[in-house]
Design a protein around this motif. Sequence first.
Motif, PDB file in Angstrom:
ATOM      1  N   ALA A 198      -2.837  -7.097  11.147  1.00  0.00           N
ATOM      2  CA  ALA A 198      -2.661  -7.025   9.698  1.00  0.00           C
ATOM      3  C   ALA A 198      -3.586  -5.972   9.096  1.00  0.00           C
ATOM      4  O   ALA A 198      -3.181  -5.191   8.231  1.00  0.00           O
ATOM      5  N   GLU A 199      -4.816  -5.934   9.576  1.00  0.00           N
ATOM      6  CA  GLU A 199      -5.789  -4.961   9.059  1.00  0.00           C
ATOM      7  C   GLU A 199      -5.405  -3.533   9.417  1.00  0.00           C
ATOM      8  O   GLU A 199      -5.743  -2.589   8.714  1.00  0.00           O
TER       9      GLU A 199
ATOM     10  N   GLU B 150      -1.565 -11.070   6.727  1.00  0.00           N
ATOM     11  CA  GLU B 150      -1.005  -9.919   6.023  1.00  0.00           C
ATOM     12  C   GLU B 150      -1.389  -9.972   4.538  1.00  0.00           C
ATOM     13  O   GLU B 150      -1.819  -8.970   3.965  1.00  0.00           O
ATOM     14  N   LEU B 151      -1.266 -11.163   3.980  1.00  0.00           N
ATOM     15  CA  LEU B 151      -1.578 -11.342   2.562  1.00  0.00           C
ATOM     16  C   LEU B 151      -3.032 -10.965   2.299  1.00  0.00           C
ATOM     17  O   LEU B 151      -3.359 -10.282   1.332  1.00  0.00           O
TER      18      LEU B 151
ATOM     19  N   ALA C  84      -4.891  -8.932   4.122  1.00  0.00           N
ATOM     20  CA  ALA C  84      -5.069  -7.492   4.317  1.00  0.00           C
ATOM     21  C   ALA C  84      -4.530  -6.704   3.126  1.00  0.00           C
ATOM     22  O   ALA C  84      -5.052  -5.645   2.787  1.00  0.00           O
ATOM     23  N   LEU C  85      -3.490  -7.225   2.495  1.00  0.00           N
ATOM     24  CA  LEU C  85      -2.870  -6.501   1.381  1.00  0.00           C
ATOM     25  C   LEU C  85      -3.572  -6.749   0.055  1.00  0.00           C
ATOM     26  O   LEU C  85      -3.350  -6.027  -0.911  1.00  0.00           O
TER      27      LEU C  85
ATOM     28  N   SER D 154       0.981  -6.564  -4.360  1.00  0.00           N
ATOM     29  CA  SER D 154      -0.212  -6.310  -3.540  1.00  0.00           C
ATOM     30  C   SER D 154       0.155  -5.184  -2.587  1.00  0.00           C
ATOM     31  O   SER D 154       1.271  -5.152  -2.073  1.00  0.00           O
ATOM     32  N   SER D 155      -0.773  -4.287  -2.339  1.00  0.00           N
ATOM     33  CA  SER D 155      -0.405  -3.175  -1.466  1.00  0.00           C
ATOM     34  C   SER D 155      -1.636  -2.559  -0.830  1.00  0.00           C
ATOM     35  O   SER D 155      -2.772  -2.855  -1.220  1.00  0.00           O
ATOM     36  N   ARG D 156      -1.395  -1.719   0.139  1.00  0.00           N
ATOM     37  CA  ARG D 156      -2.495  -1.017   0.795  1.00  0.00           C
ATOM     38  C   ARG D 156      -1.920   0.210   1.505  1.00  0.00           C
ATOM     39  O   ARG D 156      -0.764   0.207   1.929  1.00  0.00           O
TER      40      ARG D 156
ATOM     41  N   TRP E 103      -2.563   3.024   4.582  1.00  0.00           N
ATOM     42  CA  TRP E 103      -3.278   3.335   5.827  1.00  0.00           C
ATOM     43  C   TRP E 103      -3.009   4.783   6.231  1.00  0.00           C
ATOM     44  O   TRP E 103      -1.900   5.284   6.011  1.00  0.00           O
TER      45      TRP E 103
ATOM     46  N   ARG F 107       2.141  -0.442   2.759  1.00  0.00           N
ATOM     47  CA  ARG F 107       2.737  -1.781   2.855  1.00  0.00           C
ATOM     48  C   ARG F 107       2.581  -2.421   1.491  1.00  0.00           C
ATOM     49  O   ARG F 107       1.524  -2.327   0.866  1.00  0.00           O
TER      50      ARG F 107
ATOM     51  N   ARG G   1       3.738  -5.951  -1.058  1.00  0.00           N
ATOM     52  CA  ARG G   1       4.317  -7.287  -1.169  1.00  0.00           C
ATOM     53  C   ARG G   1       4.487  -7.571  -2.641  1.00  0.00           C
ATOM     54  O   ARG G   1       3.577  -7.324  -3.447  1.00  0.00           O
TER      55      ARG G   1
END
Lengths: 316, 260
Positions: free
Chosen positions: A264-265, A304-305, A307-308, B167-169, B171, B181, B183
Motif C-alpha cells: 500500500a505504501e 490502502e486507506l 496510505a492514501l 483521498s489520494s497520493r 508516487w 491513486r 479513493r
Amino acid sequence: MSRSARSLVALFTLGWALLLAAADMNYDLRPVRIATDTWVLTGLSEDFSFKNGGNIVNTGFIVTPAGVLVIDSGPSRAYGEQLRRAIARITDKPVVMVLNTHHHPDHFLGNQAFAPDTLAALPDTIHGIHSEGGSFNENMYRLIGDWMAGTEVLAPAKPVTPGPMELGGHKLELIALKGHTGADLAIFDRSTGVLFAGDLVFHDRAPTTPHANIPAWQASLDRLDTLGFQVLVPGHGPVTLDAGPIRQTRAWLTWLDKALRQAAEDGLDMTEALAIDLPAEFRRLAVVEAEYRRSVGQLFPAYELKALSRSGRPAQ
Amino acid sequence: MIKPHALAAASLMLACSLALAAPKGETQNDPLGSHNWSYMRKDLFPANARVVFDERVKVSAPLTAENPMNVPVSVDAAALPGVTEVLVFADLNPIARIVRFAPTGAHPGLGFRIKLQQSSPVRAAARTADGTWHVGGTWVNTTGGGCTLPSAGSASPEWQKRLGEVSSRVWERKEGGERIRLRIIHPEDTGLAAGIPAFYIQPLDLADAQGKPLMHIEGFEPLSENPVFTVDIPAARASTGYQVSGRDNNGNAISATIEK
Ligand SMILES: [Zn+2]
C-alpha cells in the motif's frame, strides 16, 4: 471449449459431487486420544468442498466424571450428530457443555446436535453468530451442498465467563482473547496441560483472516505462548507437543502485515498486491495461495486507506 | 439530474437497430467461450465497427473473487499504439458496462474495483485511432450477489456527509513517470437492490496542475463502493500536482487537488 461442452462439463461435475455427497455423507470421524480424558478429531488441511463436507476443522472433547465438555461442534448438523455419536462410542457420560471457540461457521454449525442448554460461548461470539450466522450458513450450503442438509443456526444462549472452571476434577482455564475474530476463546486444561487454541493457531495451513485484527491476534499468540502447555490443539492442522504452530502463525501474520503495508505504501494496485511472490517458508503451508488471495481482499483496503490518507485534500 | 449518456445510448441503439452484418475478418471466436459475447458485441459496439480479440489488451483480476462486492481489476492497453478510449464490461453482469476511460495524456490503463453478480468474463475493449476495438479479458469466478446488495453507505447517514471526499497520493515510478491513486467516498449503488435507487459517479476528469487533461473516466453502476482508481502518468506528462473533478448521477460535484 464450446459453450455447450463447457456447460455439460459443469453440469456433470456438479451432478457427480452431489451424488458423492448423497451416497456417503459420512465424515468418518475418529477421535484420537491426545492426553488423559482428552480426544481430538483432526480435520483436513483443505478449503471447504463438496468432497470434504467441510471437515477441515479440529474439534475435541474432554471426558470427566461430571460429564463431557465439547470444544467446537463442526461445520454442519451432520457433523455435530456424528461427533455426538463418536463421543457416545467412547463414554456413556452426557455432554454437559459445548463451547464454540468463535463465530466462524465450521466451529458452531454442528450445534443442533446438542442440547441447547449445553451450548456456551463468549458474549461477542454469541452476538457474531446471531448477526452473521445466517449468511455463513447460506454460504456453506453453496460450498459443501448436501452435507448441510437440515443445518440451521443455533446460537448458544449461555455466555461464558472467562477464568477458572472446574469440571469433574479437571482444572480448566477459559481465556478470552481476540484477533482471529472479535472474540476468540482458548481453553487450557491445567490438569492435562492441553491447550485448545481455537483459530488463534493454525498449523501447516495458512490462517484465515475474514475478521482478523493482526496486532490483537499477535498479542493473543504471545499470551498463549506463556501458558506452559504440554499439548497444543490448533483450530486447523495437526496437534503438536510444542509451540511450533504458534511461531508459524505469528510468522505468517507478521509477514502478511508487513507485505500488505509495504504494498500500500509503495502505491501498488490491489491486483499487483495479489501478484506478490510468497516467501519460500510459507509456500509449504496448505492452501496458502487461496488464503493469501482472500487475505488481500479482506485486509488490503484498510492498508490502502491509511496510505492514501496522507495527502490529497478536497479543493476549497 | 444530468444524464450525459442518454444521447450516446440513443445513438448506439440506433446503430444496433440497423443490424449491419459484422465486417469481414472480424473474429467471432470468443477466447473466453462466453455465450453472451454475441450480445455484448451487438449492444456495446456499432454494427459496422471492427471488433477483434487481442491479447495485447491485458485485464488482470483474480480467477476467484470471494468478495463479489469488491473485485480488483487492472486494465493495461499500453502494448497497443494510439489507444483513444477503453470500455470495460462484464458479459454476465446485470449491468454489463463498468467503466469507460479515455487516456488523453495518461498511460492507457486503469486500476479499479467492481461488483460482480456472478462468475463472468471481465473484458476491456480498447479503441485505436483507426477505429478498431481490440478486446482482451479474463474470467472471474465468484459466488456472486455483488450487484443486488445495498452499499454500506446507503445504510449510514454518517457517510453521506463525506460524500465525494477524495483521498489520494502520488508516487514516483521506478520505470519513470508517476502513479496517482485516489479513493472517492461514494456508495455507488446500482439501483438493483430493493428500494435503493442507482447512485453512482459518472464523469471524472484527471488533469495536471495547469488543467491540461490526462484522463477522462465515465463510471457506471458496477464500480465498487468508495471507488479506488490507479492511474499512471508518463514522465513527459508528470506535473507538479494534479486535479480531479467530476460528478455523480444526482449532480453532486467531486473536486479535489492532488498534491505531492
Ligand atoms: Zn475461524
